[in-house]
Enzyme design. Structure first.
Site, PDB file in Angstrom:
ATOM      1  N   GLY A  60     -17.024  25.599  17.270  1.00 22.49           N
ATOM      2  CA  GLY A  60     -16.272  26.335  16.443  1.00 22.49           C
ATOM      3  C   GLY A  60     -15.877  25.483  15.188  1.00 22.49           C
ATOM      4  CB  SER A  61     -13.838  22.256  14.896  1.00 21.38           C
ATOM      5  OG  SER A  61     -12.751  22.603  15.698  1.00 21.38           O
TER       6      SER A  61
ATOM      7  CD  GLN B 204      -9.474  32.638  20.434  1.00 18.85           C
ATOM      8  OE1 GLN B 204      -9.512  33.362  21.415  1.00 18.85           O
ATOM      9  NE2 GLN B 204      -9.298  31.352  20.413  1.00 18.85           N
TER      10      GLN B 204
ATOM     11  CB  CYS C 275       8.036  20.891  22.909  1.00 20.91           C
ATOM     12  SG  CYS C 275       9.844  20.250  22.782  1.00 20.91           S
TER      13      CYS C 275
END
Lengths: 397, 147
Positions: free
Chosen positions: A72-73, A181, A326
């Site tokens: 995908g990237s 997706q 986080c």
């Protein structure tokens, strides 16, 4: 111990049927598709069969509109950089995208800003959906490309792709969609929906990691980003990931074949989970409830932090993900949650659960049993929750 | 990023969670915008910290470092508690991933904030003894040395 994998938007298990189709291409038909001898030609044939099958499943007019990539990237990088660089000499220097794209798109746009392109980042509003009229208004004479994701990776909202495609086609602007997706989970027809370029990857649909594709409509001008050998008709160099390509085609075929059965089943499971989790005090669903991937649940629980929720779920045997700071390694929570207007303190307490064909109603039962307990436990030790409750009491008086 | 077994133990079974109704000192550091708040309660008798409790909103490391910090100062003298460093908290937890060192700094600051409050309540200016406690500021980033 219970083990529930509920992070299918991150990646999926390879379907054994897919693996079975792939294996011969590692040990038997391992020839280089560019070679003329038999095991090379056989490998080449497998690549071309895969190309044809993928083209058919996306509604493409020609098999050679499908180009294989590493995932995908790469597809997103290639689509946007390839088109923009090819059109730059024609004076096109404007890109339209949305605020909540995947980083593969956002960071590509930022890289192009350094090359002199201007980028318009469209709002996605509280429901996490781009307004087609905003796309129309943003299009300029010098717009090179519109790139809007098909479905969001964090909150699962499905975008009005056909409407955006129609607008772009009418205005003569190239339209790319990151459908990583959506592929296999939504009915896609690139011709009907006026999509010019579409990115997809195998590992989100029970295929292998490291293999994807980019659909590029015939007639679109684009530059290469990987130079080298003559593979992919000279457009994308590198020896083909033959087994991966075979796996991608098989995974997509299975996803398309099972869609009509799977989507209603997952939608029912998802809605039951959402309704159950919304019973928790001060909880909210992130993103539109209706225009949403069947397997995506993304919720926030006020007064707690997402990573501690994720770790607690993991301790209870459930794999999930969170958009908290986080887990991102910065002070800011996910750009997707901020883009739909969530304040930082609420966005920190997010949880994404994403389901596939392998999940069952029993998984939902179990999650509905443990999440309220975990939320209660974390809230009991949260000074933020204490403050929220104190403010609540003060407002009542 | 992976947590040590000790971090996971203190996260899953945190020690000294709660409040002390008649605390001698209460300290709160961090802010909700950054995603972590620690609130420490200490009960001092003579010069000994006889009890210490905490409440934390934050990630696994924030909860584990809070828990460990309370363990390290409970039953100790005030002088010993003043010497507690974030490094000692980290070591006691068998280390933290680099991006989580911030949490151990916050735990040290929370103890110091509680001690400052104790001195203030006793009519003593805490600054010469405890020092200044830098506030975390979201706009300008965290003030802790590790961030």
């Amino acid at each position: 111990m219970v083990q529930i994998y509920a992070d299918n938007a991150a990646t999926t298990a390879v379907n054994p049927k897919v693996l079975e189709k792939m294996l011969p291409y590692y040990t038997e038909v391992y020839g280089n598709p560019s070679s003329l001898y038999r095991i090379g030609a056989k490998a080449k044939q497998a690549v071309e069969n895969a190309r044809e099958s993928i083209a058919k499943n996306l509604g493409a007019a020609f098999p050679n509109e499908i180009y294989f990539t590493s995932g995908g990237s790469e597809s997103d990088n290639w689509a946007i950089k390839g088109v923009c660089r090819a059109l730059k000499s024609k004076g096109k220097k404007h890109i339209i995208t949305s605020k909540f794209e995947h980083h593969a798109v956002l960071h590509t746009c930022q890289a192009l800003e350094k090359e002199g392109f201007e980028v318009t980042y469209l709002d996605v509003y509280e429901n996490g959906i781009v307004k087609p009229e905003d796309v129309e208004k943003a299009i300029r004479e010098d717009t090179a490309i519109v790139t809007i994701m098909y479905a969001n990776n964090e909150i699962g909202t499905i975008q009005p792709i056909a409407e955006i495609g129609k607008i772009c086609r009418a205005k003569g602007v190239i339209f790319h969609t990151d459908a990583v997706q959506a592929v296999g989970n939504v009915k896609i027809d690139v011709q009907q929906q006026n999509i010019d370029l579409l990115s997809l990857t195998a590992h989100k649909i029970h295929g292998p990691k490291g293999c994807g594709a980019l659909y590029i409509r015939r007639g679109i001008r684009f530059d290469n980003i990987i130079d080298g050998g003559a593979q992919e008709r000279g457009k994308r160099a590198g020896t083909e990931n033959v087994a991966g390509i075979v796996g991608l085609a098989e995974a997509l075929q299975i996803a398309v074949d099972t869609m009509d059965e799977r989507i209603p089943r997952l939608t029912k499971m998802r809605n039951r989970l959402i309704d159950g989790l919304l019973q928790i005090e001060r909880s909210r669903l992130n993103g539109d409830r209706e225009s949403r991937l069947a397997g995506n649940v993304n919720m926030c629980f006020e007064g707690i932090e997402g990573e501690s929720l994720l770790l607690s779920l993991d301790n209870a045997g459930v794999s999930s993900s969170s958009g908290s700071a986080c887990t991102s390694g910065s002070l800011d929570p996910s750009h997707v949650l901020l883009s739909i207007g969530l304040p930082h303190e609420i966005a920190h307490g997010s949880m994404r659960l994403s389901f596939s064909d392998e999940n069952t109603e029993e998984d939902i039962d179990y999650i509905l049993e443990i999440v309220p307990k975990i939320v209660d436990r974390l809230r009991a030790m949260s000074p933020l929750w204490e403050r929220i409750k104190a403010d609540e009491a003060a407002n009542k008086n | 990023m992976a947590y040590s077994e000790k971090v996971m133990d203190h996260f899953a079974n945190p020690r000294n969670v709660g409040e002390i109704p008649d605390a001698s000192g209460i300290g709160e550091v961090g802010n909700s915008k950054c995603g972590d708040i620690m609130k420490m309660y200490i009960k001092v008798e003579g010069n000994v910290i006889v009890d210490c409790k905490f409440k934390t909103f934050g990630c696994g490391a924030a909860i584990a470092t809070s828990s460990m910090a309370t363990e390290l100062i409970k039953g100790k003298t005030i002088d010993d508690a003043l010497k507690l460093t974030n490094k000692a908290v980290m070591e006691a937890l068998d280390g933290l991933p680099p991006v989580k060192v911030h949490c151990s700094v916050l735990a040290e600051q929370a103890i110091k904030a509680a001690l400052s409050d104790y001195y203030r309540k006793s009519g003593i200016d805490p600054e010469p003894i405890v020092g200044r406690i830098e506030e975390c500021d979201h706009e300008h980033g965290c003030s802790c040395e590790s961030c």
